[in-house]
Design an enzyme around this catalytic site. Structure first.
Site, PDB file in Angstrom:
ATOM      1  N   THR A 152       5.608   0.416   9.672  1.00 52.21           N
ATOM      2  CA  THR A 152       6.468   1.641   9.613  1.00 52.21           C
ATOM      3  C   THR A 152       5.453   2.910   9.620  1.00 52.21           C
ATOM      4  OG1 THR A 152       6.911   1.384   7.510  1.00 52.21           O
ATOM      5  CG2 THR A 152       8.861   1.103   8.838  1.00 52.21           C
ATOM      6  N   LYS A 194       4.716   6.508  11.876  1.00 53.08           N
ATOM      7  CA  LYS A 194       4.407   7.847  11.431  1.00 53.08           C
ATOM      8  C   LYS A 194       3.402   8.392  12.069  1.00 53.08           C
ATOM      9  CE  LYS A 194       6.218   5.852   6.954  1.00 53.08           C
ATOM     10  NZ  LYS A 194       5.932   5.109   5.827  1.00 53.08           N
TER      11      LYS A 194
HETATM   12  C1  26Q Z   1       8.501 -11.110  -3.991  1.00 56.71           C
HETATM   13  C2  26Q Z   1       8.491 -11.834  -5.128  1.00 56.71           C
HETATM   14  C3  26Q Z   1       8.237 -11.460  -6.318  1.00 56.71           C
HETATM   15  C4  26Q Z   1       7.434 -10.383  -6.410  1.00 56.71           C
HETATM   16  C5  26Q Z   1       7.279  -9.534  -5.494  1.00 56.71           C
HETATM   17  C6  26Q Z   1       7.921  -9.864  -3.969  1.00 56.71           C
HETATM   18  C7  26Q Z   1       7.649  -8.895  -3.101  1.00 56.71           C
HETATM   19  C8  26Q Z   1       7.939  -7.532  -3.017  1.00 56.71           C
HETATM   20  C9  26Q Z   1       7.758  -6.769  -2.047  1.00 56.71           C
HETATM   21  C10 26Q Z   1       7.455  -9.429  -1.689  1.00 56.71           C
HETATM   22  C11 26Q Z   1       7.233  -8.662  -0.651  1.00 56.71           C
HETATM   23  C12 26Q Z   1       7.356  -7.216  -0.838  1.00 56.71           C
HETATM   24  C13 26Q Z   1       7.419  -6.024   0.363  1.00 56.71           C
HETATM   25  C14 26Q Z   1       7.369  -6.499   1.680  1.00 56.71           C
HETATM   26  C15 26Q Z   1       7.139  -5.529   2.471  1.00 56.71           C
HETATM   27  O1  26Q Z   1       7.054  -4.360   2.173  1.00 56.71           O
HETATM   28  N1  26Q Z   1       7.326  -5.961   3.890  1.00 56.71           N
HETATM   29  C16 26Q Z   1       7.253  -4.911   5.122  1.00 56.71           C
HETATM   30  O2  26Q Z   1       8.464  -4.431   5.272  1.00 56.71           O
HETATM   31  C17 26Q Z   1       8.401  -3.278   6.146  1.00 56.71           C
HETATM   32  C18 26Q Z   1       9.686  -2.709   6.495  1.00 56.71           C
HETATM   33  O3  26Q Z   1      10.399  -3.582   7.204  1.00 56.71           O
HETATM   34  C19 26Q Z   1       7.949  -3.937   7.686  1.00 56.71           C
HETATM   35  O4  26Q Z   1       7.474  -2.955   8.539  1.00 56.71           O
HETATM   36  C20 26Q Z   1       6.701  -4.669   7.283  1.00 56.71           C
HETATM   37  O5  26Q Z   1       6.131  -5.210   8.440  1.00 56.71           O
HETATM   38  C21 26Q Z   1       6.643  -5.566   6.189  1.00 56.71           C
HETATM   39  O6  26Q Z   1       5.521  -6.356   5.873  1.00 56.71           O
END
Ligand code: 26Q
Length: 767
Positions: free
Chosen positions: A615, A619
């Site tokens: 995203t 931007k």
């Molecule tokens: C999972 C289990 C335990 C602790 C934390 C997590 C966890 C927390 C946050 C796993 C993943 C995330 C975040 C993921 C993330 O930000 N993904 C992004 O999402 C965006 C919005 O759709 C995309 O644009 C990105 O490509 C993607 O990487």
């Protein structure tokens, strides 16, 4: 409220709440009073919006990365200029509010997307509410010590939290097998542009279930008292970093059940308070699961429905008509799993329901091709797909990958459930507010209206080759770069001349995002400049912003490596008139607002197939920056919208990645390319000092040895990357280049989150 009314409200709030007169008030005091005056102002709209629609949407998310609220709320209410003038009359610049902390209740993309969607929902008038966790501490604050990342606690409420109301009377009890906690909601208004719609972000805070234990106090058992309190409050104490090695932690399981149970209880209670029975819930509520983190909401709804007398089948079908699921990644994280032994121990009733769901699917698919629980492990994504109506990817390419591989077996059975909704970002925060100079330019050229109808930016295309417009655009970019340069000098102590090309990579630190590839390219130019091989290289400042998850060793090694490169380059008089490198400290939403507007190059260089959407890429584009990127995530759609000739695309495509990986030999590339070899060798030839940690050697190992063998094709894509990067360097500054920049802004209309939420509303939520 008119201006004088408003000012006297602020003054009485200062007196009543902080006991100060306006002329003596500190910045946090003024901040609280301004915020609360605004809250008072919107109350009636907020209350009437709560009752305004039959069917509401709940966006369930463990993260809402809202950032700083004060400017965007004032802006959306059309109050920003009034407040600015009022403060200026008192000799204070409204930028003093920059000392107010961001609310960083999210890791990155997924959390920020949730915040953009709420803002867009309110702007387009959708009845869209958020449900999440009110973390006492948000994402850690980052510092550097000798170039190593250090984490600090993020005390985001230090100046209070004037943008929420605690709703004590709407608390609910959340029960675990061993103890229960009280979930107390804090409601934050979500103010749409124009102020017509105010929705709610409800964040739950975990507290002790019963007041404190007086008997224990009487017996001087102060330890017991303290323990009970800490045990309860620990659940919403801190945001988990998106660190795969931290997964499976018991507290995380408690967090997930805590906020989903509280949200579902709250939603069901409100429904029943209208005199309705639970089996009609789907006519009034639809719920979006932001990745798997809120998936316990599914068995929780089934549990409550059965408690109200529905049989399992009816309760299951009710859930299916209420829930929808968004997937954000194809990494291991997509496959969040929990050991059923743990689930049973902590949440016995939920465990029973998951088993009933497994029994149902096993009857439908006796061959076991589709399952929710296998080897005593529950697969949360499978639960969400099975017990929901729709599954969506976040960019076109990502959705195709979900269908073809990640969830192939599910797609074969339920093709109609899978849809794409490409991500978007709010143009209010990410253009209108953060880039007033470019906004004024746009409005002068095409008039107002783009703020809520971003496709109108297309009208800018006719100015893309206009010499006046080009030079105006160049001046604006120069102003934005000067502002960022000043800020970076102040915060980081590094001078970036605004005449330099600003080449930016700002995103979480992850191997798949390939900050290492970018680092290698800097060394490539560094050596070549020193050898006199780059006589016409245009001076470039490489700017990085990224946090590494605290336990992600290689990510931290990459940070230290880039910091070491920065040290060397910035202090080498032979090159520092051509190259500068800075790794900014504590990159967050507010830093992003400054960085995105000042970039000449947007680095979006993940290995194809890995970045679900991105995203940040949107931007940058919105602010007139060309993309230097791979054919990954939304980069594909960005090049479609702007024309591929207006971006700088390189590297293996998804198909090529698949083919290359069949017999990939990173060592052969290393051996056959002396320039690249020299760069890679800086990891262990003494060029840089990792202070005895062995980090750099591990980084080199990740390219050749052990498990990974350059898993993300850094060496494979290196040559194509520097080829395109050099082309970009040659093009920079030309009229044609300015045309590309303007065309990027002009083509960014699709990437408004207004478009995204309207697609959700039409195809998924049916509101
Ligand atoms: C999972 C289990 C335990 C602790 C934390 C997590 C966890 C927390 C946050 C796993 C993943 C995330 C975040 C993921 C993330 O930000 N993904 C992004 O999402 C965006 C919005 O759709 C995309 O644009 C990105 O490509 C993607 O990487």
């Amino acid at each position: 409220m008119d201006k004088t009314q408003w000012i006297s409200t602020v003054e009485s709030l200062l007196r009543a709440n902080d006991g100060v007169r306006l002329e003596d008030a500190s910045v946090p005091s003024v901040y609280r009073a301004v915020s609360r005056a605004t809250m008072a102002d919107i109350l009636d709209t907020w209350e009437s919006c709560k009752r305004g629609s039959k069917k509401r949407v709940g966006y369930l998310s463990a993260e809402f990365l809202v950032g700083r609220a004060v400017y965007s709320n004032l802006y959306n209410l059309g109050r920003l200029e009034t407040v600015r003038e009022w403060m200026a009359e008192r000799g204070v610049d409204i930028s003093v509010f920059e000392e107010i902390e961001d609310a960083s209740l999210g890791n990155g993309g997924l959390g920020r997307l949730a915040a953009c969607y709420l803002e867009s929902g309110a702007t387009v008038g959708l009845p869209l509410d958020g449900y999440g966790i009110r973390y006492r501490y948000g994402l850690f604050k980052q510092e550097f010590v000798n170039g190593f990342q250090k984490e600090e606690a993020d005390d985001w409420q230090r100046c209070g939290d004037p943008w929420s109301y605690r709703r004590e009377d709407e608390s609910v009890l959340v029960e675990f097998a061993d103890y229960a906690v009280r979930a107390v909601p804090y409601d934050m208004p979500v103010i749409g542009y124009g102020g017509k719609t105010v929705n709610t972000l409800r964040l739950w805070q975990s507290e002790e279930a019963e007041g404190f234990d007086f008997a224990a106090f009487d017996n001087m058992q102060t330890d017991k008292i303290a323990k009970n309190r800490i045990r309860a409050e620990s659940i919403s104490y801190a945001l988990y970093p998106n660190d795969s090695t931290e997964r499976g932690r018991l507290l995380r399981l408690r967090q997930e059940y805590f906020f989903t149970s509280a949200s579902i209880q709250d939603i069901v209670r409100k429904h029943k308070a209208k005199g309705l029975s639970i089996d009609t819930l789907n006519e009034y509520v639809t719920l979006q699961l932001n990745d798997t983190h809120p998936v316990f909401a599914v068995p929780e709804l089934i549990r409550l429905a059965m408690r109200d007398g529905l049989d399992f089948e009816a309760a299951f079908l009710l859930a299916r008509s209420v829930f929808n699921f968004t997937n954000h990644t194809i990494l291991g994280e997509a496959l969040e799993c929990w050991d059923m032994k743990r689930v049973r121990k902590l949440l016995p009733a939920i465990s029973d329901i998951l088993r009933l769901m497994q029994r149902r699917i096993a009857r439908e698919f006796p061959d076991g091709s589709l399952y929710l629980i296998r080897n005593n492990t529950v697969h949360m994504a499978n639960v969400a797909i099975y017990a929901g109506s729709h599954v969506n990817g976040v960019a076109a390419l990502h959705t195709e990958i979900l269908k073809a591989s990640t969830f192939r077996d599910w797609y074969a059975v339920y093709p109609e459930r899978f849809i794409n909704v490409t991500n978007g970002v709010t143009p209010r925060r990410w253009l209108a507010l953060c880039n007033p100079e470019l906004s004024a330019f746009i409005t002068e050229k095409i008039g107002d209206g783009w703020q809520t109808d971003l496709e109108r930016l297309r009208d800018l295309s006719k100015y893309a080759c206009d010499p006046t417009a080009r030079s105006e655009f160049a001046k604006i970019k120069y102003i934005r770069k000067s502002l960022l340069s000043e800020h970076i000098l102040k915060k980081e102590g590094v001078l970036l001349p605004p005449e330099f090309i600003f080449d930016v990579q700002a995103k979480r630190l992850h191997e798949y995002k390939r900050q290492l590839l970018n680092a290698f390219s800097i060394l490539y130019y560094y050596f070549r400049i020193k050898e006199g091989k780059e006589p016409s290289f245009k001076p470039t400042a490489f700017i990085f912003g990224a946090k590494a998850a605290p336990a992600y060793y290689l990510a931290k090694a990459i940070i230290k490596f880039i910091q070491s490169i920065a040290d060397k380059v910035n202090n080498d008089p032979e090159v520092n008139d051509k190259l500068r490198v800075v790794f900014v400290t504590d990159y967050n939403v507010s830093y992003a607002e400054k960085i995105m507007t000042a970039a000449d190059i947007s680095e979006q260089i993940s290995m194809a197939g890995m970045e679900a959407s991105g995203t940040g890429n949107m931007k940058f584009m919105l602010n007139g920056t060309v993309t230097l990127g791979t054919m990954d995530g939304a980069n594909v759609e960005i090049s479609e919208e702007a024309g591929i000739e207006n971006e700088y695309i390189f590297g293996a495509t998804v198909d090529e990645v698949g083919r290359v990986k069949e017999n990939y030999d990173p060592h052969a590339i290393y051996e056959s390319d002396p320039e690249l070899r020299r760069i890679v060798d800086t990891l262990d030839d003494g060029t840089f000092d990792d202070m005895g940690t062995g980090m750099f050697k591990e980084l080199k190992n990740s390219l050749f040895g052990g498990w990974s063998k350059d898993h993300y094709l850094v060496l494979h894509d290196f040559r194509d990357y520097v080829r395109v990067k050099s082309q970009l360097n040659r093009d920079y500054g030309s009229d044609e280049f300015l045309t590309k920049c303007i065309l990027n802004t002009a083509s960014a209309g699709k990437f408004s989150s207004d478009r995204s939420v309207l697609e959700y509303a039409k195809h998924i939520w049916k509101v």
